[in-house]
Write an enzyme that holds these catalytic residues in place. Structure first.
Site, PDB file in Angstrom:
ATOM      1  N   ASP A   7       0.880  -1.213   0.008  1.00 11.45           N
ATOM      2  CA  ASP A   7       0.027   0.030  -0.146  1.00 11.45           C
ATOM      3  C   ASP A   7       0.876   1.390  -0.052  1.00 11.45           C
ATOM      4  OD1 ASP A   7      -2.169  -1.844   0.193  1.00 11.45           O
ATOM      5  OD2 ASP A   7      -2.265  -1.855   2.542  1.00 11.45           O
ATOM      6  N   GLY A  45     -10.520  -8.846   8.211  1.00 12.48           N
ATOM      7  CA  GLY A  45     -12.015  -9.145   8.032  1.00 12.48           C
ATOM      8  C   GLY A  45     -12.557  -8.446   8.956  1.00 12.48           C
ATOM      9  N   GLU A  68     -11.522  -1.308  -2.472  1.00  6.15           N
ATOM     10  CA  GLU A  68     -10.808  -0.696  -1.487  1.00  6.15           C
ATOM     11  C   GLU A  68      -9.654   0.299  -1.900  1.00  6.15           C
ATOM     12  OE1 GLU A  68      -9.383  -3.607   1.298  1.00  6.15           O
ATOM     13  OE2 GLU A  68      -8.230  -4.615  -0.009  1.00  6.15           O
ATOM     14  N   ASN A  75     -16.236   0.915   6.201  1.00  6.42           N
ATOM     15  CA  ASN A  75     -15.311   0.303   7.277  1.00  6.42           C
ATOM     16  C   ASN A  75     -14.249   1.663   6.863  1.00  6.42           C
ATOM     17  OD1 ASN A  75     -13.570  -1.254   8.760  1.00  6.42           O
ATOM     18  ND2 ASN A  75     -12.841  -2.436   6.918  1.00  6.42           N
ATOM     19  N   ALA A  76     -13.785   1.840   8.279  1.00  9.05           N
ATOM     20  CA  ALA A  76     -13.006   3.100   8.451  1.00  9.05           C
ATOM     21  C   ALA A  76     -11.351   2.699   8.131  1.00  9.05           C
ATOM     22  CB  ALA A  76     -13.208   3.757   9.976  1.00  9.05           C
ATOM     23  N   ILE A  77     -11.227   2.498   7.092  1.00 10.04           N
ATOM     24  CA  ILE A  77      -9.667   2.235   6.602  1.00 10.04           C
ATOM     25  C   ILE A  77      -9.510   2.915   5.388  1.00 10.04           C
ATOM     26  CG2 ILE A  77      -9.740  -0.057   7.816  1.00 10.04           C
ATOM     27  CD1 ILE A  77      -9.472  -1.245   5.264  1.00 10.04           C
ATOM     28  N   ASP A  78      -8.150   2.830   4.782  1.00 11.25           N
ATOM     29  CA  ASP A  78      -7.676   3.223   3.723  1.00 11.25           C
ATOM     30  C   ASP A  78      -7.988   4.658   3.424  1.00 11.25           C
ATOM     31  OD1 ASP A  78      -6.973   0.538   3.256  1.00 11.25           O
ATOM     32  OD2 ASP A  78      -8.303   0.056   1.599  1.00 11.25           O
ATOM     33  N   SER A 114     -13.603   0.299   2.545  1.00 16.52           N
ATOM     34  CA  SER A 114     -13.151  -1.147   2.116  1.00 16.52           C
ATOM     35  C   SER A 114     -14.341  -2.208   2.367  1.00 16.52           C
ATOM     36  CB  SER A 114     -12.021  -1.555   3.167  1.00 16.52           C
ATOM     37  OG  SER A 114     -11.838  -2.665   2.853  1.00 16.52           O
ATOM     38  N   PHE A 115     -14.505  -2.746   1.105  1.00 19.98           N
ATOM     39  CA  PHE A 115     -15.497  -4.011   1.237  1.00 19.98           C
ATOM     40  C   PHE A 115     -16.833  -3.467   1.675  1.00 19.98           C
ATOM     41  CE2 PHE A 115     -11.692  -5.819   0.114  1.00 19.98           C
ATOM     42  CZ  PHE A 115     -12.063  -7.207  -0.344  1.00 19.98           C
TER      43      PHE A 115
END
Length: 321
Positions: A39, A119, A209, A155-158, A175-176
């Site tokens: 990443d 996950g 994502e 989803n609180a990422i990226d 993400s997802f």
């Protein structure tokens, strides 16, 4: 996202790999040095190229280069991790710092980053700032600025930062779980207000994502990673793009398919040796892209790739490899 940085460096040591990709639209650069990565978030100041990267052994990974091709591993930001990160991790789990998005805005160094586990929707995006900019290394953590839990619509990422044509700053993330989202952030503290989150891309069939937006001409281009990462040579990641005249969408691909319905024009997919390209980022002017791919001839090690982005007469970026 789950191999330690030390392992990435060991597996990728000695790999100046950039010329061996099949069906190259434009040859990636030849890179040397610390090119084990996951990443990679690319940013360039007046004299230095920077990469911020996923780690799972504490801290936010940093690389730097004077020319964009020879890379040195720098000291991580918050190398021992922070106490609040444990709230978003399983018991006794080492901190996983994912997909940081870092740069400078009005002279302030910023670094958005994600804390989560594989996950899980129990995730948080944190923010660190540096009054002296990136090079000063004087980072101050601002805590969690956006969180998610099971059942939320995202989803609180990226996280990734982008500035709209009118000067308003935004953060792209997700993400997802319902895919990619965007929210405006404060010009003062770079934190999002309550509410105001817009869903801009989904792909329920493949997963999506790593949203990253570049403004070029009259369009905003949304680059994404689709498929499965983190499985070495079995990874199915690929890089796709869509565009919109508004930063909050709607985004569609070159064929007109909405990115809320799985659309996305393909820019990079697996070759015979290097699998699962993704985790992409670009310079703000869209001229250079960085991404990782997994080396099937080296135990699936994730390796850094970079290359110039060619923009066609139709206004669309061309395949990177």
């Amino acid at each position: 996202m789950f191999q330690t940085l030390k392992r990435l460096q060991r597996l990728a040591a000695g790999c100046a790999l950039a010329a061996a990709l099949p069906l190259a639209q434009a040859a990636p650069w030849t890179l040397t040095g610390a090119i084990g990565t996951h990443d990679p978030h690319l940013y360039k100041t007046s004299s230095t190229w920077w990469l911020f990267e996923t780690t799972d052994n504490g801290g936010i990974g940093v690389k730097y280069s004077s020319n964009g091709t020879a890379w040195t591993q720098g000291l991580p930001i918050f190398p021992g991790g922070l106490a609040w990160w444990k709230t978003y991790l399983p018991t006794n789990k080492t901190a996983m710092v994912w997909a940081p998005g870092c740069g400078e805005y009005n002279g302030l160094g910023y670094c958005y980053y994600a804390i989560s586990s594989f996950g899980s929707q129990k995730s948080a995006i944190g923010l660190a700032t540096s009054a002296g900019g990136i090079a000063s290394g004087q980072w101050v953590d601002q805590g969690a600025i956006l969180t998610s839990k099971s059942g939320d619509g995202y989803n609180a990422i990226d996280p990734a930062f982008v500035v709209a044509a009118n000067g308003d700053p935004y953060m792209v993330f997700g993400s997802f779980w319902n895919g990619i989202h965007i929210t405006r952030v404060s010009k003062v503290n770079l934190k999002p207000p309550t509410g105001g989150i817009v869903n801009i891309a989904k792909d329920t069939a493949n997963g999506i994502e790593n949203g990253f937006i570049v403004r070029k001409g009259s369009y905003y281009y949304l680059f994404v990673s689709k498929g499965a990462c983190c499985q070495g040579a079995n990874s199915t990641y690929r890089i796709a793009v869509g565009r919109s005249t508004s930063i909050t969408g709607p985004y569609a691909d070159k064929a007109g398919v909405s990115m809320m319905s799985g659309g996305g024009t393909l820019l990079a997919s697996s070759g015979s040796r290097f699998k699962g390209p993704g985790g992409q980022s670009l310079l703000a002017d869209g001229s250079v892209m960085a991404w990782h791919a997994y080396d099937a001839q080296n135990n699936g090690a994730p390796v850094l790739f970079m290359g110039n982005v060619t923009w066609g007469s139709d206004g669309w970026p061309q395949a990177v490899w």
